[in-house]
Design a protein around this motif. Structure first.
Motif, PDB file in Angstrom:
ATOM      1  N   LEU A 148      -2.966 -10.807   2.637  1.00 54.25           N
ATOM      2  CA  LEU A 148      -2.578  -9.729   1.727  1.00 54.25           C
ATOM      3  C   LEU A 148      -3.519  -9.646   0.532  1.00 54.25           C
ATOM      4  CD1 LEU A 148       1.318 -10.094   1.678  1.00 54.25           C
ATOM      5  CD2 LEU A 148       0.000  -8.185   2.616  1.00 54.25           C
ATOM      6  N   THR A 149      -3.955 -10.782   0.047  1.00 47.59           N
ATOM      7  CA  THR A 149      -4.875 -10.797  -1.090  1.00 47.59           C
ATOM      8  C   THR A 149      -6.239 -10.248  -0.689  1.00 47.59           C
ATOM      9  OG1 THR A 149      -3.729 -12.729  -2.014  1.00 47.59           O
ATOM     10  CG2 THR A 149      -5.938 -12.257  -2.846  1.00 47.59           C
ATOM     11  N   GLN A 150      -6.713 -10.626   0.478  1.00 43.44           N
ATOM     12  CA  GLN A 150      -8.021 -10.161   0.937  1.00 43.44           C
ATOM     13  C   GLN A 150      -8.028  -8.668   1.238  1.00 43.44           C
ATOM     14  OE1 GLN A 150      -8.710 -12.811   4.265  1.00 43.44           O
ATOM     15  NE2 GLN A 150      -9.805 -14.302   2.996  1.00 43.44           N
ATOM     16  N   SER A 151      -6.910  -8.150   1.741  1.00 35.80           N
ATOM     17  CA  SER A 151      -6.850  -6.734   2.111  1.00 35.80           C
ATOM     18  C   SER A 151      -6.319  -5.844   0.995  1.00 35.80           C
ATOM     19  CB  SER A 151      -5.955  -6.564   3.344  1.00 35.80           C
ATOM     20  OG  SER A 151      -4.610  -6.920   3.045  1.00 35.80           O
ATOM     21  N   GLY A 152      -5.897  -6.442  -0.114  1.00 36.66           N
ATOM     22  CA  GLY A 152      -5.312  -5.656  -1.193  1.00 36.66           C
ATOM     23  C   GLY A 152      -3.980  -5.051  -0.799  1.00 36.66           C
ATOM     24  N   GLY A 153      -3.215  -5.772   0.012  1.00 33.31           N
ATOM     25  CA  GLY A 153      -1.977  -5.229   0.549  1.00 33.31           C
ATOM     26  C   GLY A 153      -0.728  -5.497  -0.262  1.00 33.31           C
ATOM     27  N   TRP A 154      -0.859  -6.097  -1.431  1.00 31.31           N
ATOM     28  CA  TRP A 154       0.323  -6.364  -2.254  1.00 31.31           C
ATOM     29  C   TRP A 154       0.930  -5.062  -2.746  1.00 31.31           C
ATOM     30  CZ3 TRP A 154       2.376 -10.941  -1.939  1.00 31.31           C
ATOM     31  CH2 TRP A 154       1.561 -12.063  -1.703  1.00 31.31           C
TER      32      TRP A 154
ATOM     33  N   GLY B 185       4.198   8.103   1.964  1.00 32.09           N
ATOM     34  CA  GLY B 185       4.840   7.101   2.806  1.00 32.09           C
ATOM     35  C   GLY B 185       3.904   6.125   3.466  1.00 32.09           C
ATOM     36  N   MET B 186       2.603   6.248   3.231  1.00 32.78           N
ATOM     37  CA  MET B 186       1.671   5.295   3.825  1.00 32.78           C
ATOM     38  C   MET B 186       1.719   3.994   3.042  1.00 32.78           C
ATOM     39  SD  MET B 186       0.072   6.477   6.469  1.00 32.78           S
ATOM     40  CE  MET B 186      -1.425   5.515   6.553  1.00 32.78           C
ATOM     41  N   THR B 187       1.867   2.894   3.736  1.00 32.39           N
ATOM     42  CA  THR B 187       1.878   1.593   3.083  1.00 32.39           C
ATOM     43  C   THR B 187       0.654   0.821   3.481  1.00 32.39           C
ATOM     44  OG1 THR B 187       3.151   0.650   4.895  1.00 32.39           O
ATOM     45  CG2 THR B 187       4.391   1.475   3.010  1.00 32.39           C
ATOM     46  N   HIS B 188       0.298  -0.134   2.637  1.00 33.22           N
ATOM     47  CA  HIS B 188      -0.894  -0.939   2.905  1.00 33.22           C
ATOM     48  C   HIS B 188      -0.631  -1.889   4.044  1.00 33.22           C
ATOM     49  CE1 HIS B 188      -2.930   0.531  -0.663  1.00 33.22           C
ATOM     50  NE2 HIS B 188      -1.833   0.298  -1.351  1.00 33.22           N
TER      51      HIS B 188
END
Length: 224
Positions: free
Chosen positions: A131-137, A221-224
């Motif tokens: 999550l940190t590498q992809s910026g998914g937080w 509605g798009m989520t990381h």
């Protein structure tokens, strides 16, 4: 000429000496901890459930029902509450705390720390780092929920170190119980903070679920 008794070397520390036993305990704890970490790293990532746009904490507990809920929430919380209840009996009614209560307190506390160490390593490898590498937080609530949940490894693993006498080997029983109870309290606090933040809608804390397309338009509605 007067015969003298041979001098005993005071620097020799065998496995039967206190320092030798302490070293052996430390070696065993390190070996078990490393083994747990390796197993956790080798475990495959469980497939995620349907993305409802919630925090990853809630997404983790909601997926693969009922197993994720049992593994990541029920087991550590039940262990902590079992230790908390038995700790109260031992501290405030020591005459009523029989062998069973004390054994339950000790062995559940011993198990909980090593168990949660595996959870910590598993989620660090399969959730936190990706999550940190992809910026998914998903905003501050997401980070707080997952972060405080993983902070539970500090008090729980601390309890295991107490039970193995790697930590506090020279403390008296009363002081050790007080530190033990403090660890339980810390875990319950961080676990409830994680629970509250995890149940929060991440958009309330500032997360924007919209995704900007290449042409500048936005898709809701798009989520990381």
């Amino acid at each position: 000429m007067v015969a003298t008794a041979p001098e005993v070397s005071r620097g020799t520390e065998g496995p039967g000496t206190p320092s030798g036993r302490a070293g052996l305990r430390l070696a065993v704890v390190i070996a078990v901890s490393v083994a747990i970490g390796i197993v956790a790293l080798l475990l495959p990532a469980w497939p995620a459930g349907e993305d409802m746009g919630s925090t990853h904490y809630m997404g983790l507990l909601a997926a693969n029902q009922p197993w994720n809920l049992l593994i990541f929430m029920a087991v550590p919380v039940i262990c902590a509450e079992t230790v908390a209840v038995t700790e109260l009996v031992i501290l405030f009614s020591p005459q009523r705390a029989g062998r069973t209560v004390r054994a339950l307190n000790r062995y559940v506390g011993l198990f909980a720390g090593f168990y949660f160490l595996g959870i910590f390593v598993y989620l660090l490898d399969n959730a936190v780092i990706p999550l940190t590498q992809s910026g998914g937080w998903r905003g501050p609530a997401d980070v707080i929920a997952v972060g405080f949940y993983l902070l539970g490894v500090v008090p729980l693993y601390g309890m295991s170190l107490l039970e193995t006498r790697v930590l506090g080997a020279g403390w008296d029983e009363q002081h050790r119980l007080k530190i033990h109870a403090t660890f339980v309290g810390i875990f319950l606090v961080v676990a409830h903070i994680a629970m509250i933040a995890g149940m929060l809608d991440p958009t309330v804390a500032g997360w924007d679920p919209t995704h900007e397309m290449d042409d500048g338009s936005q898709m809701e509605g798009m989520t990381h």
